[in-house]
Each structure stands twice: as C-alpha cells, then as structure tokens.
Design a protein around this motif. Sequence first.
Motif: not given
Length: 283
Positions: A51-52, A191-195, A217-219, A230-232
């Motif tokens: 993202l961004g 928390f953040g990637h999922t709750p 995810h993308v080291q 990331v968008s996930y």
Amino acid sequence: MKFQILGGLFLASMAVSAFAVDPSVFTWKTGGFEVNMLVETRSAGRPSILLGVSPERLAEYFPDGTYQSEVNTFLIRGGGHTVVVDTGFGGAIFENMRQLGVRPEDVDAVLLTHMHGDHIGGLQKDGKSLFPRAKVYLAKQERDYWVDTAANAGARAALAPYGSKVETFLPGAIGGGAPEILPGIRAAAAFGHTPGHTVFLLESNGEKLLIWGDLMHVQGIQFPLPDTSVSYDTDPVAAAAARKQILDYAVRNKVPVAGMHLAYPALGMVEAAGAGYRFVPAK
Ligand SMILES: [Zn+2]
C-alpha cells in the motif's frame, strides 16, 4: 522461467506448489526447544499488494517486478510438548513433518497467529480434525472477530472439529505481561494485520526466538520501510505500528525472529539500518 530472488536462490517454477519444495525445512535450537521452519509454498509474489508505494519506488526495490513469497509453518519440540504454529494450507506441512518423524497425532498443541486461510488451512479436512490429539490456542480477539463478527465460514469450519479443545487467550505486551500459553511460550499482541494477530515468544535456558506470524509479507521493502503495509492488513496503520514496535523489541533485545512469509530460512536477526531495519538470515 528463471529469476533471481532476494536470498540468492534460483527458482525454476513460478507455480505455487502443493507439495514440499526444496529446501523445505530449516532447523534451529532455542535452549531446549528444537524449532523446525517448514516451507508450505514458495512462489513469485506480486509487490502490488503493498500500500502507498509509488511505481518508481516499486521499480527500485523490485527491478524484476517480483519477490520470493513463502508460506511457512513452524514445528516446536521441547518442554514436554510437540507444537505446531500455524498450519499453512494443509499441504506440505504433513509431508515435512513426516520427514522429521512427527505424526499429526504426536502434536498436542496448535498455536495460531491469526485466522487467514494460509494459516488455518491444515486444521481440518471434510470436517475432521487433522491434528486429532491437539488443542488449538488462539487470541480471543481473533476468534471473536472471524467466527462471530465476520462470520467467516472457513474460520468456523477450521475450529469446529476441535470443539472444547479450542482455548483462547488475551495476548499481552511484548516487553512484559505477555501470558505464557505453554511452558516457555508467551503470546504477545501485534494487532493490525488482523484484530487478534499474535506473535509467540519462545524462551528456554536464556535463549529466545520470536515467531512473528504475518508481521511482514514483503521483506525486501518492509524491513527498510517498516511503515509500508499490505492490502491484506485489516488495519494497515495499526499493522505498521505493531511492526515497528516488534522490530524495535527484536533489535534492542537481540532476539532472533522468524516469520510465516519471510524467505528461507525465514529466521534471523534484525538490525537497525538508517531509518529502518535490515534482516540478517540465520545460517
Ligand atoms: Zn499469511
């Protein structure tokens, strides 16, 4: 198609493999724990999930437009337990375990970092538990979100065969207060990637290892530019804050880290580098 990837390895195939890939196991010792990193899949990732990030910056970090994307799981033996951390898609994990002489019924605990499909896919098949003797441990926030709020059919199906053998916990702060889920294994909030995304901190005989799930995810870009999400990510801003907090913890305390989407060996040290960080893979 051949292409060079971050670790200097070469891949001959861009297809996601449902079977063990080579090399597929990396072994590490943390005090009395033996830890095996098991590669579930290895494929060419698309940086467009970031993202961004401007096209110019993408071209700078990913000149061939791709990166080595892995899905990994972890097997931990020690402290009287045989533990799996995340289950991948339920593919290569079982072959990798077999190669190590571990049967699914030997596993007495499955710890989940979160409930995305590439982490819970090995829990059940056709409504039957694939780890018949195991208890499943996950953050209460994670179970509540996916099973109750989001009413995700895959998440419900994953836990259903375990019934009363599902145990929830409330992850604590990485620096102190993270509850001990099993002897020598603590659960900390990221928390953040999922709750309810959780990282697990192993400690034995004064040695530590942090298994950080999907903190990254993308080291190739998220170490040097840790604000990049990331968008996930359910909450990209919270995910970035958690990433920086955990990276900072790993650097300050010289704790090795391991990740479900880091490239083989998917385990190593983090160092501060400029405004961001650098990863030094274990050998
Ligand atoms: Zn994942």
